[in-house]
Design an enzyme around this catalytic site. Structure first.
Site, PDB file in Angstrom:
ATOM      1  N   GLY A   1      -7.021 -33.572  15.254  1.00 14.95           N
ATOM      2  CA  GLY A   1      -6.564 -33.447  16.634  1.00 14.95           C
ATOM      3  C   GLY A   1      -7.248 -34.279  17.685  1.00 14.95           C
ATOM      4  O   GLY A   1      -7.237 -35.511  17.677  1.00 14.95           O
TER       5      GLY A   1
ATOM      6  N   ARG B   1      -4.098 -23.319  14.439  1.00 13.62           N
ATOM      7  CA  ARG B   1      -4.860 -22.366  13.621  1.00 13.62           C
ATOM      8  C   ARG B   1      -5.034 -22.874  12.188  1.00 13.62           C
ATOM      9  O   ARG B   1      -6.014 -22.566  11.535  1.00 13.62           O
ATOM     10  CB  ARG B   1      -4.172 -21.004  13.600  1.00 13.62           C
ATOM     11  CG  ARG B   1      -4.353 -20.189  14.871  1.00 13.62           C
ATOM     12  CD  ARG B   1      -3.826 -18.786  14.683  1.00 13.62           C
ATOM     13  NE  ARG B   1      -4.225 -17.914  15.796  1.00 13.62           N
ATOM     14  CZ  ARG B   1      -4.205 -16.588  15.727  1.00 13.62           C
ATOM     15  NH1 ARG B   1      -3.823 -15.992  14.617  1.00 13.62           N
ATOM     16  NH2 ARG B   1      -4.573 -15.865  16.768  1.00 13.62           N
TER      17      ARG B   1
ATOM     18  N   ASP C   1     -13.191 -19.519  16.043  1.00 12.55           N
ATOM     19  CA  ASP C   1     -12.941 -20.619  15.106  1.00 12.55           C
ATOM     20  C   ASP C   1     -12.857 -20.089  13.679  1.00 12.55           C
ATOM     21  O   ASP C   1     -13.644 -19.235  13.279  1.00 12.55           O
ATOM     22  CB  ASP C   1     -14.070 -21.652  15.215  1.00 12.55           C
ATOM     23  CG  ASP C   1     -13.620 -23.040  14.836  1.00 12.55           C
ATOM     24  OD1 ASP C   1     -12.826 -23.157  13.881  1.00 12.55           O
ATOM     25  OD2 ASP C   1     -14.053 -24.011  15.486  1.00 12.55           O
TER      26      ASP C   1
ATOM     27  N   LYS D   1     -22.897 -25.110   1.398  1.00 10.69           N
ATOM     28  CA  LYS D   1     -23.040 -24.619   0.026  1.00 10.69           C
ATOM     29  C   LYS D   1     -23.215 -25.780  -0.946  1.00 10.69           C
ATOM     30  O   LYS D   1     -24.027 -25.713  -1.869  1.00 10.69           O
ATOM     31  CB  LYS D   1     -21.818 -23.784  -0.358  1.00 10.69           C
ATOM     32  CG  LYS D   1     -21.844 -23.318  -1.811  1.00 10.69           C
ATOM     33  CD  LYS D   1     -20.683 -22.402  -2.137  1.00 10.69           C
ATOM     34  CE  LYS D   1     -20.756 -21.951  -3.604  1.00 10.69           C
ATOM     35  NZ  LYS D   1     -19.707 -20.959  -3.929  1.00 10.69           N
TER      36      LYS D   1
ATOM     37  N   ARG E   1     -49.863 -21.575  20.575  1.00 12.06           N
ATOM     38  CA  ARG E   1     -51.161 -21.949  20.002  1.00 12.06           C
ATOM     39  C   ARG E   1     -51.649 -20.874  19.027  1.00 12.06           C
ATOM     40  O   ARG E   1     -52.197 -21.167  17.983  1.00 12.06           O
ATOM     41  CB  ARG E   1     -52.189 -22.155  21.109  1.00 12.06           C
ATOM     42  CG  ARG E   1     -51.962 -23.422  21.932  1.00 12.06           C
ATOM     43  CD  ARG E   1     -52.954 -23.486  23.088  1.00 12.06           C
ATOM     44  NE  ARG E   1     -52.721 -22.410  24.048  1.00 12.06           N
ATOM     45  CZ  ARG E   1     -53.658 -21.950  24.892  1.00 12.06           C
ATOM     46  NH1 ARG E   1     -54.876 -22.444  24.854  1.00 12.06           N
ATOM     47  NH2 ARG E   1     -53.365 -20.995  25.746  1.00 12.06           N
TER      48      ARG E   1
ATOM     49  N   HIS F   1     -53.577  -7.537  31.558  1.00 15.82           N
ATOM     50  CA  HIS F   1     -53.306  -6.937  30.254  1.00 15.82           C
ATOM     51  C   HIS F   1     -52.096  -6.013  30.303  1.00 15.82           C
ATOM     52  O   HIS F   1     -52.156  -4.876  29.839  1.00 15.82           O
ATOM     53  CB  HIS F   1     -54.536  -6.216  29.721  1.00 15.82           C
ATOM     54  CG  HIS F   1     -55.697  -7.131  29.479  1.00 15.82           C
ATOM     55  ND1 HIS F   1     -56.971  -6.680  29.204  1.00 15.82           N
ATOM     56  CD2 HIS F   1     -55.787  -8.483  29.480  1.00 15.82           C
ATOM     57  CE1 HIS F   1     -57.783  -7.708  29.043  1.00 15.82           C
ATOM     58  NE2 HIS F   1     -57.086  -8.812  29.208  1.00 15.82           N
TER      59      HIS F   1
ATOM     60  N   ASN G   1     -51.402   7.353  29.098  1.00 11.27           N
ATOM     61  CA  ASN G   1     -51.106   8.279  30.192  1.00 11.27           C
ATOM     62  C   ASN G   1     -51.350   7.572  31.521  1.00 11.27           C
ATOM     63  O   ASN G   1     -52.398   6.974  31.711  1.00 11.27           O
ATOM     64  CB  ASN G   1     -51.986   9.513  30.098  1.00 11.27           C
ATOM     65  CG  ASN G   1     -51.577  10.423  28.950  1.00 11.27           C
ATOM     66  OD1 ASN G   1     -50.406  10.729  28.810  1.00 11.27           O
ATOM     67  ND2 ASN G   1     -52.541  10.862  28.171  1.00 11.27           N
TER      68      ASN G   1
ATOM     69  N   ARG H   1     -54.633  12.818  30.224  1.00 10.17           N
ATOM     70  CA  ARG H   1     -54.251  12.537  31.609  1.00 10.17           C
ATOM     71  C   ARG H   1     -55.424  12.723  32.585  1.00 10.17           C
ATOM     72  O   ARG H   1     -55.498  12.065  33.616  1.00 10.17           O
ATOM     73  CB  ARG H   1     -53.085  13.453  31.979  1.00 10.17           C
ATOM     74  CG  ARG H   1     -52.271  13.005  33.183  1.00 10.17           C
ATOM     75  CD  ARG H   1     -50.908  13.673  33.165  1.00 10.17           C
ATOM     76  NE  ARG H   1     -50.195  13.292  31.949  1.00 10.17           N
ATOM     77  CZ  ARG H   1     -49.540  12.141  31.798  1.00 10.17           C
ATOM     78  NH1 ARG H   1     -49.498  11.280  32.797  1.00 10.17           N
ATOM     79  NH2 ARG H   1     -48.931  11.862  30.670  1.00 10.17           N
TER      80      ARG H   1
ATOM     81  N   ASP I   1     -58.560  21.346  35.827  1.00 14.91           N
ATOM     82  CA  ASP I   1     -58.035  20.175  35.116  1.00 14.91           C
ATOM     83  C   ASP I   1     -57.491  19.183  36.143  1.00 14.91           C
ATOM     84  O   ASP I   1     -57.912  19.194  37.307  1.00 14.91           O
ATOM     85  CB  ASP I   1     -56.948  20.597  34.114  1.00 14.91           C
ATOM     86  CG  ASP I   1     -56.817  19.630  32.940  1.00 14.91           C
ATOM     87  OD1 ASP I   1     -56.090  18.633  33.086  1.00 14.91           O
ATOM     88  OD2 ASP I   1     -57.449  19.851  31.887  1.00 14.91           O
TER      89      ASP I   1
END
Length: 609
Positions: free
Chosen positions: A116, A145, A208, A220, A297, A361, A511, A531, A563
């Protein structure tokens, strides 16, 4: 068997009969290459669909009789004789550098077979070309197709040159071999990911069929056929052919690239079609196509090799993030650089006001929002100047000349003398002068320009032997309710601080505790096994400024008295925001009421492991 009789009435129909049998019982075929390729004959594709299943089964038994009654297929005239002429098959959607390729192959003595638009482009450029229908003696049909799905094409690709019966089969049918197959595919990925949108029917037509089939066949049989799917490989291909080389490693590499290309293509089709058929975000099977962006690296540590890949899933198209950031300056990015930059960028993009986030971090150690971005930058550094040194600084606004000068010259709040040092600056854009000034800060400073991550994406994380998938944690304070459960209600400014702290804490490793006031992080505690320890780290960093501040916790407090909750209240915080949901929530409410602290439940947890 009238259907069978009509099929066997001509020589071409005899080929059709053999094809149907071969596709069901390859070992019964005339030759092994026919078993692979003959079923691709266009008459099979149309005729077979019209036959009932019982008839197809009967054809197997009919084959023995048909073989005896049908004369041998006459030898076809081939566009390239079998006496050593070289053929190249080219079928391209993306015609980049086509003329270079065509001229190069022609100069090397190749007969070029093409389809084509590719054939037309070669012709208009003066490159001799044979159209594929001249080879197949069959016109292009079904709106394109079917054009290359033919034994004269696939027999020439799949035949093994070291198998005498393969070559005899080609000779019997007048089929020439292909030495080179150059194919790329319909732009399905580009079409379905286009911002202008595409209809379902148009997307289907951009899947396709012939292209992947030719690529897979050539790959293959790569021992005998060179397959190319990338225009960047044209020069290497031509150089290889000029030298008359037979480097099997080069052939294997091209074959790998071909199969990888088709696999990525098919994964896009699969991903798109799943989204058209189901609202479930988690399909039964998931393929993630990754494209190598750079070798690194090393990994987290120097003894670990590493590389960086970009996710090419349709979901990630124009999805933003650090993976597609533009690096304007500095050393190459490291493994840890990407992790830290991503953490900083994801956090800063949460805020609507001009904001600066400093990360060390992967944890934000300083966050501040102000109308004046320079003030926000200085406050973010001030939150934890020791951690900020050597960290990553991110902005959600453009870095102009004034901000760039401040980043370059600002001194550490700890001694007022040491100029702050950063590994990375990341922002949505830079003015020309701002970029010039930042480049002058350090030769190694990495300057990234990134786009905001779009919401609703799938988050993947590897564990040994598998992957965890979840929706991204996209919730903002506007998406939830802050329910007052204490006797004292927070003032408007306190509630605003609680929302700011809550938005910060979702980016801190569990936490996690964040203390904030006036849209500025004062201190945070992260990654502790309990915590209470995170709370103590956060309150220590906040210092005296903690009085009247807001405290956010990424999960509920399991205990209150003696706490974390009681320690927070004694430290002087004005409001606590936590998800709630503990069996001891009543203790937390009673504790806050005792110390006159406002307590709000968000009913949303933000674990970040």
């Amino acid at each position: 068997m009238p259907a069978v009789a009509s099929l066997a009435s001509t020589t071409a129909a005899a080929i059709t009969t053999y094809s149907i049998v071969s596709s069901a019982h390859p070992s019964c075929a005339n030759c092994t290459c026919a078993a692979t390729s003959i079923a691709l004959h266009p008459r099979i594709l149309s005729a077979a669909k019209k036959l009932p299943l019982t008839t197809l089964h009967k054809l197997t038994a009919f084959r023995v009789k048909a073989m005896a009654e049908i004369p041998s297929t006459p030898r076809l005239e081939s566009n390239a004789s079998l006496a050593g002429k070289k053929q190249a098959l080219i079928s391209l959607s993306d015609k980049r550098d086509l003329v270079l390729l065509g001229n190069g192959l022609h100069e090397l003595g190749f007969t070029i077979i093409s389809t084509g638009g590719t054939a037309s482009s070669l012709e208009s450029s003066g490159v001799p070309v044979t159209k594929v229908e001249e080879l197949t003696h069959f016109p292009e049909m079904l709106d394109g197709r079917v054009k290359t799905l033919h034994p004269n094409v696939h027999g020439g690709i799949l035949a093994r040159r070291d198998q005498q019966h393969h070559m005899k089969a080609l000779d019997d049918h007048g089929i020439g071999t292909f030495d080179v197959v150059v194919v790329n595919l319909y732009p399905f990925y580009e079409k379905v990911s286009s911002s202008s949108g595409i209809s379902f029917e148009d997307a289907i037509e951009n899947i396709d069929i012939g292209g992947p089939t030719m690529i897979r066949a050539a790959a293959k049989n790569h021992k005998d056929v060179l397959v190319v799917v990338d225009s960047n490989d044209y020069p290497a291909l031509l150089e290889y052919l000029k030298g008359g080389q037979n480097d099997q490693e080069f052939r294997k590499w091209l074959a790998w690239k071909a199969f990888d290309h088709v696999a990525s293509y098919d994964s896009a089709v699969s991903e798109w079609l799943w989204k058209q058929t189901s609202k479930d975000k988690f399909p039964p099977s998931l393929t993630v196509p990754l494209s190598l962006k750079s070798s690194l690296r090393y990994g987290e540590n120097p003894h670990q090799k590493a590389a960086f890949y970009v996710d090419k899933s349709l979901e990630e198209v124009n999805g933003g993030g650090c993976a597609t950031a533009i690096q304007h300056h500095g050393k190459e990015m490291s493994y840890n650089n990407y992790l830290d930059a991503d953490a900083a960028w994801n956090c800063v993009c949460e805020f609507s006001k001009p904001t600066c986030v400093v990360v060390k971090h992967t944890n934000p150690c300083g966050v501040a929002s102000r109308d004046d971005i320079i003030e926000a930058y200085r406050l973010a550094v001030k939150a934890d100047p020791v951690s900020a040194f050597g960290g990553i600084v991110a902005f959600n606004v453009e870095v102009d000349e004034a901000l760039a000068k401040d980043i370059r010259e600002f001194r550490s709040p700890t001694d007022g003398e040491t100029r702050m040092f950063y590994e990375i600056v990341v922002a949505p854009s830079y003015t020309k002068k701002g970029l010039e000034i930042l480049r002058g800060k350090s030769k190694t400073l990495r300057i990234l320009e990134a786009t905001k991550n779009k919401r609703g994406k799938l988050s993947l994380r590897q564990v040994g032997g598998g992957w965890l998938a979840q929706e991204a944690d996209d919730l903002t304070p506007e998406d939830i309710e802050f329910n007052v459960v204490s006797g004292k209600s927070p003032q408007e400014n306190e509630l605003s601080d609680a929302k700011f702290a809550w938005l910060c804490v979702k980016h801190v490793k569990s936490n996690a505790i964040v203390i904030a006031k006036n849209n500025c992080m004062l201190g945070m505690g992260s990654g502790q096994p309990n915590r209470l320890e995170s709370l103590r780290i956060a309150t220590k960093k906040a210092g005296d400024e903690i009085k009247g501040a807001a405290l956010a916790s990424d999960a509920f407090f399991p205990f209150a008295w003696n706490d974390a909750v009681e320690e927070a209240c004694k430290s002087g915080v004005g409001v606590i925001a936590e998800p709630g949901g503990s069996i001891r929530d009543a203790d937390a409410v009673d504790c806050c009421n005792k110390y006159g602290v406002s307590l709000v439940f968000t009913n949303v947890r933000h674990f970040r492991h």
